[in-house]
Write an enzyme that holds these catalytic residues in place. Structure first.
Site, short mmCIF file in Angstrom:
data_model
loop_
_atom_site.label_atom_id
_atom_site.label_comp_id
_atom_site.label_asym_id
_atom_site.label_seq_id
_atom_site.Cartn_x
_atom_site.Cartn_y
_atom_site.Cartn_z
CG ASP A 141 -24.91 -41.87 -19.83
OD1 ASP A 141 -26.13 -41.64 -19.73
OD2 ASP A 141 -24.04 -41.03 -19.56
CG MET A 183 -30.88 -37.86 -19.88
SD MET A 183 -30.43 -37.76 -18.14
CE MET A 183 -30.85 -36.06 -17.80
#
Ligand code: F6P
Length: 359
Positions: A141, A183
């Site tokens: 991330d 994601m």
């Protein structure tokens, strides 16, 4: 002789095995003994603790590039900080972990984790009072404050890029668009980087407001009648629910834009570790071992301005945006996001990619 341990926590990503293998190599050369804690904190909450000796044969060099963690990242449903907090046994859980670490008599623990694990480590730092705690940031991330790089991000960008490259070919054949959901939680870095890599038609990320009509106009005026629109999983659309890619797809369909959705899901966390992530893993492993030698504790390895150094966990925790974790009431997770002056936003804009209403 020092006795050190490695633990991988949180979601897996590529690069974990590389960092484990490099730590074992570097520690062995220093004459230290290395142990691996299995399944993150699960391994410390059992009696006896679930640990294995890591010698150089355990991860052969040719396997160090493989995704996943040789030490595992934890069982679904096992007792951890979150589930213990939910059932009101967090104090006992913390005590158990501290006792396990004490009984194992480690001089140092290298914790390879994401922003949640690192925040928890600092918030519950008493657990690690009897040893040196050195953290290594990993996540696809790229949402960890105080470091420009995290292990696993580069491979995830590569995986997503390869996925979209394949879709682009079938998109062209059928004159249609693919809405690909990435994601990244609340951070748009993964979508932004892969989007620039593939030359996306649009990139929608949680940090930047977008306008559906402007998106539709942009796609209708694109030089091609096919391409990729990357939608970060963290975006929302007022008055709509469901998966973000589905919401955007429906809007495009309503405007007459032929499209399909695609979900690369956990393939973004897997795949052979890129050379870039392997080099980063080696640098961070070396930095962590040096930190142990220098008697540091409560630190995180970090890359800033291309230099790998440790930063204090206190500074990490105080930096970024702290969000309350609803599952662990006494915890704030410290997160980093795409900043409005991220140079890649300007590049995306100048390359004709719709990135939302930036001005
Ligand atoms: O934090 C890493 C991450 O892969 C996120 O990008 C994603 O939202 C989440 O973990 C997925 O978690 P799980 O493996 O529990 O589905």
């Amino acid at each position: 002789m020092k006795k050190i341990a490695i633990m991988t926590t949180g979601g897996d990503c590529s690069g974990l095995n590389t960092v484990i293998q490099r730590i074992v190599r570097g520690a062995t050369l220093r004459g230290w003994q290395v142990w691996g804690i299995l399944d993150g904190t699960d391994g410390l909450s059992t009696t006896p603790p679930s640990v294995i000796r890591l010698d150089e044969g355990v991860i052969p060099i040719e396997n160090a590039r493989l995704a996943g963690s040789f030490l595992h990242n934890g069982h679904a449903g096992a007792l951890n900080f979150e589930t213990a907090a939910e059932e009101g046994s967090l104090k006992d859980f913390n005590k158990k972990i501290q006792q396990s670490l004490r009984s194992l008599k480690f001089d140092a623990l290298i914790l390879v984790g994401g922003n949640g694990s690192l925040s928890l480590a600092w918030a519950h730092r008493d657990i690690y009072a009897d040893l040196q705690l050195i953290c290594i940031p990993k996540t696809i991330d790229l949402d960890i404050p105080m470091t420009d790089r995290t292990i696993g991000f580069n491979t995830a960008v590569q995986q997503l890029t390869s996925f979209c490259d394949q879709l682009m070919l079938t998109a062209r054949s059928h004159h249609r668009w693919f809405v690909v959901q990435t994601m990244g939680r609340d951070c748009g870095q993964l979508a932004l980087n892969a989007g620039v890599a593939i030359g996306a038609g649009a990139i929608l990320i949680p940090e930047i407001k977008f306008d559906v009509d402007a998106l539709v106009r942009h796609i209708q005026q694109a030089p091609t009648d096919y391409g990729i629109i990357l939608v970060s999983e963290g975006i929302s659309l007022r008055g709509h629910s469901g998966r973000p890619a589905d919401m955007i797809s429906r809007k495009l369909t309503a405007a007459g834009i032929v499209n399909r959705t695609a979900f690369p899901e956990h393939t973004q966390r897997s795949g052979d570790t890129t050379a870039d992530d392997r080099i980063l893993s080696a640098r961070m492993a070396d930095c962590a071992l040096n930190a142990i030698e220098n008697n540091e504790t409560y630190v995180m390895t970090a890359i800033n301005d291309c230099v790998c150094k440790t930063v204090s966990l206190a500074d990490f925790y105080a930096a970024g945006d702290a969000a309350h974790d609803p599952n662990i009431p006494d915890l704030c997770t410290s997160s980093a996001y795409v900043s409005p002056d991220d140079p890649l936003l300007g590049v995306a804009h100048d390359m004709g990619i719709y990135i939302g209403e930036t001005k």
